[in-house]
Design a protein around this motif. Structure first.
Motif, short mmCIF file in Angstrom:
data_model
loop_
_atom_site.label_atom_id
_atom_site.label_comp_id
_atom_site.label_asym_id
_atom_site.label_seq_id
_atom_site.Cartn_x
_atom_site.Cartn_y
_atom_site.Cartn_z
N ASP A 90 -6.15 53.99 4.60
CA ASP A 90 -4.77 53.26 3.75
C ASP A 90 -3.46 53.10 4.78
O ASP A 90 -2.67 52.09 4.98
N PHE A 91 -3.29 54.15 5.60
CA PHE A 91 -2.20 54.32 6.65
C PHE A 91 -2.60 54.12 7.88
O PHE A 91 -1.53 54.44 8.52
N HIS A 92 -3.70 53.58 8.23
CA HIS A 92 -3.93 53.19 9.58
C HIS A 92 -3.81 54.40 10.49
O HIS A 92 -3.29 54.00 11.81
N ARG A 93 -3.96 55.40 10.05
CA ARG A 93 -4.18 56.84 10.91
C ARG A 93 -5.15 56.76 12.02
O ARG A 93 -6.46 56.50 11.38
N GLU A 94 -5.18 57.28 13.00
CA GLU A 94 -6.04 57.28 13.97
C GLU A 94 -6.83 58.79 14.11
O GLU A 94 -8.06 58.76 14.89
N GLN A 215 -14.55 60.14 17.05
CA GLN A 215 -13.53 59.90 18.17
C GLN A 215 -12.32 59.05 17.66
O GLN A 215 -11.14 59.64 18.15
N SER A 216 -12.31 58.31 16.61
CA SER A 216 -11.17 57.67 15.98
C SER A 216 -11.47 57.11 14.84
O SER A 216 -12.71 56.85 14.37
N ASN A 217 -10.62 56.50 13.86
CA ASN A 217 -10.84 55.79 12.65
C ASN A 217 -11.29 54.47 12.99
O ASN A 217 -11.81 53.84 11.87
N SER A 218 -10.87 54.00 14.04
CA SER A 218 -11.26 52.61 14.38
C SER A 218 -12.94 52.65 14.77
O SER A 218 -13.38 51.52 14.29
N ASP A 223 -18.21 51.39 12.35
CA ASP A 223 -19.58 52.12 12.16
C ASP A 223 -19.39 53.17 11.00
O ASP A 223 -19.50 54.61 11.40
N PRO A 224 -19.32 53.13 9.96
CA PRO A 224 -19.06 53.92 8.60
C PRO A 224 -20.18 55.07 8.53
O PRO A 224 -21.03 54.69 8.80
N ILE A 225 -19.82 56.06 8.15
CA ILE A 225 -20.73 57.43 8.14
C ILE A 225 -21.61 56.88 6.68
O ILE A 225 -21.00 57.07 5.65
#
Length: 245
Positions: A90-94, A215-218, A223-225
């Motif tokens: 939601d907050f585009h946090r990496e 490594q990052s949320n990008s 490639d979602p879990i």
């Protein structure tokens, strides 16, 4: 979905042993005693590498959120995590977080990571709590799928109450702590989606392994879990029907 076998050496320490349970048989009916109930609930109070509620910052926050009423304490913890920990998507946090103390330190996490902190806060207040999961599409009616994590808390006579602290920062989501009325963030409406009825004492090992590789949320967005639950009997779990008055 195929269950993955977990190597014996890597099994979560919440594995049930037959010796831990005593079941009485009377008139052909198996009856579980209150002792068994209390015995099983101890698994839902355990600390682990992921639910590290012994960390000083978690214990400090848990104390600040506590009250004389366990249900009120549970609500305070739920609302704090829901409102103060930013959902990464939601907050585009990496930043990638997993264990409870890291989620608290960074102030962000995926739904699964937020559930680790919430359960840690509950357990730090000696309130039994566990983990629940859904398999959902990441966006819209088609794959890819992802594992959505939420929580359940033991409220004495009410039993297990499932609730979702992923955050109300996404349009259309409004989750509250309302024992007797379950309101999860997501319905399962698309093909391949599923809500698991169990409450697990520890997070799924397959999920934790995948989260630690992020490594990052990008990377997660691409490639979602889509994790597999533990094989039956591997980790402690309880059935949890939606609470009702």
């Amino acid at each position: 979905m195929v269950h993955k076998q977990i190597p014996r050496s890597n099994r979560d320490r919440s594995v049930v042993k037959d010796a831990d349970l005593t079941i009485l048989k009377k008139n052909g009916i198996f009856m579980q005693t209150e002792k068994i109930e209390r015995g099983r609930l101890r698994y839902f109070l355990m600390e682990s590498a992921t639910v590290d509620y012994g960390h000083a910052d978690i214990r400090r926050l848990a104390s600040a959120l506590s009250s004389d009423d366990p249900t009120a304490t549970a609500k305070h913890c739920f609302e704090w995590v829901r409102d103060h920990i930013e959902h990464s998507m939601d907050f585009h946090r990496e930043e990638v977080t997993c264990k409870a103390s890291d989620v608290l330190k960074q102030g962000t996490g995926l739904c699964t990571a937020k559930s680790h902190l919430l359960v840690a806060l509950w357990r730090a207040n000696q309130i039994p709590a566990g983990f629940c999961y859904q398999r959902l599409t990441l966006d819209g009616p088609n794959p890819p799928y992802c594992t959505h994590g939420f929580t359940a808390v033991w409220l004495g006579d009410r039993g297990w109450y499932r609730c979702d602290a992923r955050g109300n920062s996404k349009p259309g989501i409004h989750c509250e702590f309302t024992p007797g009325h379950e309101n999860l963030a997501y319905p399962t409406i698309h093909e391949g989606e599923h809500t698991y009825s169990e409450v697990w004492a520890q997070p799924w090992p397959d999920l934790i392994a995948a989260m630690r590789k992020l490594q990052s949320n990008s990377q997660y967005r691409c490639d979602p879990i889509d994790a597999c639950p533990p094989a039956p009997g591997e980790c402690v779990s309880e059935a949890a029907a939606p609470c009702a008055e």
